[in-house]
Design a protein around this motif. Structure first.
Motif, mmCIF file in Angstrom:
data_model
loop_
_atom_site.group_PDB
_atom_site.id
_atom_site.type_symbol
_atom_site.label_atom_id
_atom_site.label_comp_id
_atom_site.label_asym_id
_atom_site.label_seq_id
_atom_site.Cartn_x
_atom_site.Cartn_y
_atom_site.Cartn_z
ATOM 1 N N ARG A 1 0.814 -1.208 0.000
ATOM 2 C CA ARG A 1 0.000 0.000 0.000
ATOM 3 C C ARG A 1 0.853 1.267 0.000
ATOM 4 N NH1 ARG A 1 -4.677 1.276 4.540
ATOM 5 N NH2 ARG A 1 -5.019 3.477 4.034
ATOM 6 N N ALA B 1 -14.124 -11.062 -1.448
ATOM 7 C CA ALA B 1 -15.013 -10.556 -0.412
ATOM 8 C C ALA B 1 -16.469 -10.857 -0.747
ATOM 9 C CB ALA B 1 -14.805 -9.052 -0.242
ATOM 10 N N ARG C 1 -9.992 -9.147 -0.860
ATOM 11 C CA ARG C 1 -9.421 -8.514 0.325
ATOM 12 C C ARG C 1 -8.050 -9.127 0.632
ATOM 13 N NH1 ARG C 1 -12.002 -5.382 3.698
ATOM 14 N NH2 ARG C 1 -14.059 -6.210 3.071
ATOM 15 N N SER D 1 -3.896 -7.717 4.794
ATOM 16 C CA SER D 1 -3.730 -6.452 5.520
ATOM 17 C C SER D 1 -4.995 -5.596 5.505
ATOM 18 C CB SER D 1 -2.551 -5.664 4.931
ATOM 19 O OG SER D 1 -2.679 -5.552 3.527
ATOM 20 N N GLY D 2 -6.051 -6.050 4.835
ATOM 21 C CA GLY D 2 -7.338 -5.368 4.877
ATOM 22 C C GLY D 2 -7.700 -4.568 3.643
ATOM 23 N N GLU D 3 -6.730 -4.255 2.779
ATOM 24 C CA GLU D 3 -7.036 -3.466 1.585
ATOM 25 C C GLU D 3 -7.812 -4.304 0.569
ATOM 26 O OE1 GLU D 3 -3.352 -1.934 3.519
ATOM 27 O OE2 GLU D 3 -3.932 -3.887 2.701
ATOM 28 N N GLY E 1 -11.537 -0.550 4.452
ATOM 29 C CA GLY E 1 -10.604 -1.174 3.509
ATOM 30 C C GLY E 1 -10.340 -0.276 2.318
#
Length: 255
Positions: free
Chosen positions: A60, A83, A113, A116-118, A195
């Motif tokens: 990121r 997701a 997803r 790390s959540g992004e 996210g």
């Protein structure tokens, strides 16, 4: 005497016009040759990227530095989980980078997803959905959303801009007509819950679902290279103008 002066003015005027036209045509021909050099360099760069060994997805912290000029078609590999969010379909009449795709259908976009959540939007492949039927698309994609992480290999791509004649999206069918994954993310809430959505999307190469639907696959460069043909046309027009002037000038002298 007056006739001689008028003839000289006529010759000078036509000569100036001829010189201007020749300059324009030669300039256009040289421009096409320059574009040909640039196109060959682009084809070579893209071919090299498409054939490269997949690299890890940029983190990121590097996303803001990525751009189409140096990163489009970069081959990447990463782990992600599709997701349980609404998917999107993009109308397609064929593909300039997939030889195995022809005829109308849709590209199936799913949010994936990262650990790390992004969120990374993934074009999971082509669906032979000629009528852009929403239920058909849902059935095709349901098998991909397992809740389990998987390793995805594909190519970095960047969002397209809609043209003046591009139809507006159909939100009821979640149907778009340009590959603008950021517009999809805003409309479908892919980034809700904290996210961040990546500024690029990924054209999936593998894995291929057991059913073969959607159909991902490798990309190949197929850029038109007509610049030499166009250059020859412009140079030929310049020659034709010079020839026409020569014929006219000879006729003037005989008269």
């Amino acid at each position: 005497m007056n006739r001689t002066v008028e003839r000289r003015h006529s010759v000078a005027g036509f000569a100036a016009f001829t010189l201007a036209m020749v300059s324009v045509f030669v300039g256009l021909g040289l421009w096409q040759l320059q574009r040909r050099v640039e196109k060959h360099a682009l084809i070579a760069a893209l071919t090299e990227r498409l054939a490269a060994i997949p690299v890890p997805l940029p983190p990121r912290s590097q996303w803001s530095a990525l751009g189409p000029a140096k990163d489009e078609f970069r081959r990447v590999r990463f782990a992600a989980t599709y997701a349980k969010l609404p998917d999107a379909m993009v109308y397609s009449a064929g593909s300039a980078v997939r030889e195995d795709i022809s005829g109308p259908g849709t590209w199936a976009f799913l949010p994936a997803r990262l650990a790390s959540g992004e969120i990374v939007a993934v074009n999971t492949g082509f669906v032979q959905n000629t009528m852009q039927d929403r239920d058909f698309e849902d059935r095709a994609l349901a098998r991909l959303i397992t809740g389990e992480p998987g390793t995805l290999t594909g190519y970095l791509r960047f969002p397209e801009s809609a043209g003046m004649l591009t139809p507006s999206e159909n939100l009821a069918k979640r149907l778009w007509f340009t590959r603008d994954h950021l517009a999809m993310a805003r409309a479908l809430g892919w980034g809700e819950g904290g996210g961040q959505v990546a500024p690029f999307y990924v054209d999936l190469e593998s894995p291929v679902p057991e059913s073969g639907i959607p159909k991902p696959g490798p990309l190949q460069v197929h850029l038109k290279d007509d610049h030499l043909q166009y250059a020859i046309t412009w140079f030929a027009l310049a020659g034709a103008v010079v020839t026409a002037f020569g014929v006219w000038l000879r006729a003037q002298r005989k008269s």
